[in-house]
Write a protein that holds these residues in place. Structure first.
Motif, PDB file in Angstrom:
ATOM      1  N   ILE A  80      -0.728  14.122   5.300  1.00 40.37           N
ATOM      2  CA  ILE A  80      -0.887  12.816   4.643  1.00 40.37           C
ATOM      3  C   ILE A  80      -0.743  12.954   3.128  1.00 40.37           C
ATOM      4  O   ILE A  80      -0.025  12.181   2.481  1.00 40.37           O
ATOM      5  CB  ILE A  80      -2.246  12.191   5.002  1.00 40.37           C
ATOM      6  N   ASP A  81      -1.413  13.952   2.558  1.00 39.41           N
ATOM      7  CA  ASP A  81      -1.348  14.138   1.103  1.00 39.41           C
ATOM      8  C   ASP A  81       0.045  14.560   0.645  1.00 39.41           C
ATOM      9  O   ASP A  81       0.516  14.130  -0.418  1.00 39.41           O
ATOM     10  CB  ASP A  81      -2.380  15.179   0.661  1.00 39.41           C
ATOM     11  N   TYR A  82       0.701  15.404   1.428  1.00 35.99           N
ATOM     12  CA  TYR A  82       2.051  15.836   1.063  1.00 35.99           C
ATOM     13  C   TYR A  82       3.015  14.647   1.098  1.00 35.99           C
ATOM     14  O   TYR A  82       3.863  14.493   0.207  1.00 35.99           O
ATOM     15  CB  TYR A  82       2.531  16.932   2.011  1.00 35.99           C
ATOM     16  N   SER A  95       1.858  -1.230  -8.534  1.00 37.83           N
ATOM     17  CA  SER A  95       1.452  -1.781  -7.240  1.00 37.83           C
ATOM     18  C   SER A  95       1.708  -0.782  -6.113  1.00 37.83           C
ATOM     19  O   SER A  95       0.900  -0.649  -5.188  1.00 37.83           O
ATOM     20  CB  SER A  95       2.199  -3.086  -6.958  1.00 37.83           C
ATOM     21  N   SER A  96       2.835  -0.066  -6.188  1.00 36.85           N
ATOM     22  CA  SER A  96       3.167   0.923  -5.161  1.00 36.85           C
ATOM     23  C   SER A  96       2.205   2.109  -5.212  1.00 36.85           C
ATOM     24  O   SER A  96       1.765   2.616  -4.172  1.00 36.85           O
ATOM     25  CB  SER A  96       4.602   1.415  -5.334  1.00 36.85           C
ATOM     26  N   GLN A  97       1.871   2.550  -6.428  1.00 32.55           N
ATOM     27  CA  GLN A  97       0.940   3.661  -6.580  1.00 32.55           C
ATOM     28  C   GLN A  97      -0.447   3.287  -6.057  1.00 32.55           C
ATOM     29  O   GLN A  97      -1.113   4.090  -5.383  1.00 32.55           O
ATOM     30  CB  GLN A  97       0.850   4.066  -8.055  1.00 32.55           C
ATOM     31  N   ALA A  98      -0.888   2.061  -6.356  1.00 30.46           N
ATOM     32  CA  ALA A  98      -2.186   1.599  -5.873  1.00 30.46           C
ATOM     33  C   ALA A  98      -2.197   1.478  -4.355  1.00 30.46           C
ATOM     34  O   ALA A  98      -3.178   1.844  -3.690  1.00 30.46           O
ATOM     35  CB  ALA A  98      -2.533   0.261  -6.517  1.00 30.46           C
ATOM     36  N   LEU A  99      -1.099   0.964  -3.800  1.00 29.21           N
ATOM     37  CA  LEU A  99      -0.997   0.820  -2.347  1.00 29.21           C
ATOM     38  C   LEU A  99      -0.992   2.183  -1.669  1.00 29.21           C
ATOM     39  O   LEU A  99      -1.619   2.364  -0.606  1.00 29.21           O
ATOM     40  CB  LEU A  99       0.281   0.052  -1.998  1.00 29.21           C
ATOM     41  N   LEU A 100      -0.315   3.159  -2.265  1.00 30.34           N
ATOM     42  CA  LEU A 100      -0.304   4.510  -1.707  1.00 30.34           C
ATOM     43  C   LEU A 100      -1.702   5.114  -1.690  1.00 30.34           C
ATOM     44  O   LEU A 100      -2.091   5.798  -0.733  1.00 30.34           O
ATOM     45  CB  LEU A 100       0.635   5.405  -2.524  1.00 30.34           C
ATOM     46  N   PHE A 101      -2.467   4.857  -2.739  1.00 29.83           N
ATOM     47  CA  PHE A 101      -3.840   5.366  -2.801  1.00 29.83           C
ATOM     48  C   PHE A 101      -4.692   4.774  -1.681  1.00 29.83           C
ATOM     49  O   PHE A 101      -5.410   5.494  -0.979  1.00 29.83           O
ATOM     50  CB  PHE A 101      -4.467   5.032  -4.160  1.00 29.83           C
ATOM     51  N   GLY A 158     -13.201   4.098  -9.609  1.00 35.95           N
ATOM     52  CA  GLY A 158     -12.712   4.459 -10.938  1.00 35.95           C
ATOM     53  C   GLY A 158     -11.286   4.985 -10.891  1.00 35.95           C
ATOM     54  O   GLY A 158     -10.450   4.631 -11.730  1.00 35.95           O
ATOM     55  N   TYR A 159     -10.995   5.811  -9.906  1.00 35.57           N
ATOM     56  CA  TYR A 159      -9.636   6.344  -9.751  1.00 35.57           C
ATOM     57  C   TYR A 159      -8.663   5.225  -9.409  1.00 35.57           C
ATOM     58  O   TYR A 159      -7.551   5.160  -9.954  1.00 35.57           O
ATOM     59  CB  TYR A 159      -9.630   7.419  -8.672  1.00 35.57           C
ATOM     60  N   PHE A 160      -9.079   4.334  -8.516  1.00 38.97           N
ATOM     61  CA  PHE A 160      -8.214   3.230  -8.099  1.00 38.97           C
ATOM     62  C   PHE A 160      -7.920   2.285  -9.265  1.00 38.97           C
ATOM     63  O   PHE A 160      -6.770   1.893  -9.488  1.00 38.97           O
ATOM     64  CB  PHE A 160      -8.874   2.464  -6.958  1.00 38.97           C
ATOM     65  N   LEU A 161      -8.947   1.932 -10.043  1.00 41.22           N
ATOM     66  CA  LEU A 161      -8.750   1.035 -11.186  1.00 41.22           C
ATOM     67  C   LEU A 161      -7.922   1.707 -12.277  1.00 41.22           C
ATOM     68  O   LEU A 161      -7.180   1.041 -13.003  1.00 41.22           O
ATOM     69  CB  LEU A 161     -10.100   0.590 -11.754  1.00 41.22           C
ATOM     70  N   GLY A 162      -8.046   3.031 -12.398  1.00 48.29           N
ATOM     71  CA  GLY A 162      -7.224   3.752 -13.363  1.00 48.29           C
ATOM     72  C   GLY A 162      -5.746   3.611 -13.046  1.00 48.29           C
ATOM     73  O   GLY A 162      -4.911   3.511 -13.951  1.00 48.29           O
TER      74      GLY A 162
END
Length: 288
Positions: A80-82, A95-101, A158-162
């Motif tokens: 999953i992480d890879y 938006s894509s980075q947040a969705l991936l998280f 905090g990571y998500f909002l960053g």
């Protein structure tokens, strides 16, 4: 029992993973992921020991099943992480980075749930696991679930909002009224001559004090403490304390509100942080 494994996952993903370690993933993804998964496996092993201590009736066969589950969860975690690393390199959209998280965290959660169900013989359903957050946990499970909520409210959020607010953050340039304080003082001096005449000298003194904004880490810590306090206020059924918290936070940034970009960034960040904190606070309150 899945809550103990999920707590181990959150600790491995947010507490025992430094920013430097995350940066190393970009250059050495395989090596760093192996180390990351090893930490997760170790934490899940400790979770198994905790379960065995709390429930002495657990058989050796069940304990072996935990070992098999840990192995499969670790492999799934690596995959999953890879995949997340590969996909994140293909897009720079916020938006894509947040969705991936979010997708990454959901997949990890579901993997833990289904793998443990496969390797244990106890009756289980997804709805039963969700309902456990509403009062069906034992005392140790409630404590563990509360720890999960606080990790999500502080480090996870905090990571998500960053990620979500990275393009909205104001620049670090020195700007009037934000990173520079100006003051102007006028002094009037009167001189008396020997022949009785007077001369008036007017002097204007202008001073400027430059300062840089607080380091990013300070803002992150403040946000973590804010959300932790919100969760506590919701747990003790004291939501009116949120008004005091908002006033206190606003007071420390009052001067910088003159800058429109900062004011918008602050408002979006505060509302997002408070909203997530309140939702997680409701979850924590229902656990108890």
């Amino acid at each position: 029992m899945w809550i103990y494994f999920y707590a181990a996952h959150l600790l491995g993903d947010f507490i025992f993973q430094s920013d430097q370690f995350i940066e190393q993933r970009k250059d050495k993804p395989i090596v760093t992921l192996v180390k990351h998964v090893a930490i997760h496996a170790l934490l899940m092993g400790m979770a198994s020991l905790v379960i065995s201590v709390i429930n002495p009736s657990i058989t050796s066969a069940t304990f072996r099943s935990f070992g098999q589950a840990i192995f499969l969860i670790s492999i799934s975690h690596y995959v999953i992480d890879y995949g997340k690393i590969k996909l994140s390199k293909k897009t720079n959209k916020v938006s894509s980075q947040a969705l991936l998280f979010l997708l990454d965290q959901v997949l990890h959660f579901l993997t833990i749930i289904f793998v443990l169900h496969y390797f244990t013989t106890s009756e289980w359903s997804l709805m039963d696991s969700i309902q456990a957050f509403y009062g069906d946990f034992g005392i140790y499970e409630k404590i563990t679930a509360t720890i999960c909520v606080f990790v999500l409210a502080t480090y996870g959020t905090g990571y998500f909002l960053g990620i979500l607010l990275q393009n909205l953050a104001p620049t670090n340039e020195l700007q009037e009224g934000i990173y520079r304080l100006s003051d102007e003082k006028t002094e009037v001096k009167t001189k008396y001559e020997s022949d009785g005449r007077t001369e008036t000298e007017i002097t204007t003194i202008k001073t400027e004090q430059y300062f840089h904004d607080s380091p990013a880490k300070i803002g992150q810590i403040i946000g973590m403490l804010e959300r932790a306090l919100i969760v506590i206020l919701m747990m003790i059924d004291l939501p009116q304390g949120l008004a005091f918290l908002a006033a206190l936070k606003t007071l420390t940034r009052f001067k910088q509100f003159e800058h429109k970009q900062f004011a918008e960034y602050y408002l979006i960040g505060t509302l997002s942080s408070a909203m997530i904190g309140i939702l997680l606070g409701i979850v924590a309150a229902n656990i108890w």
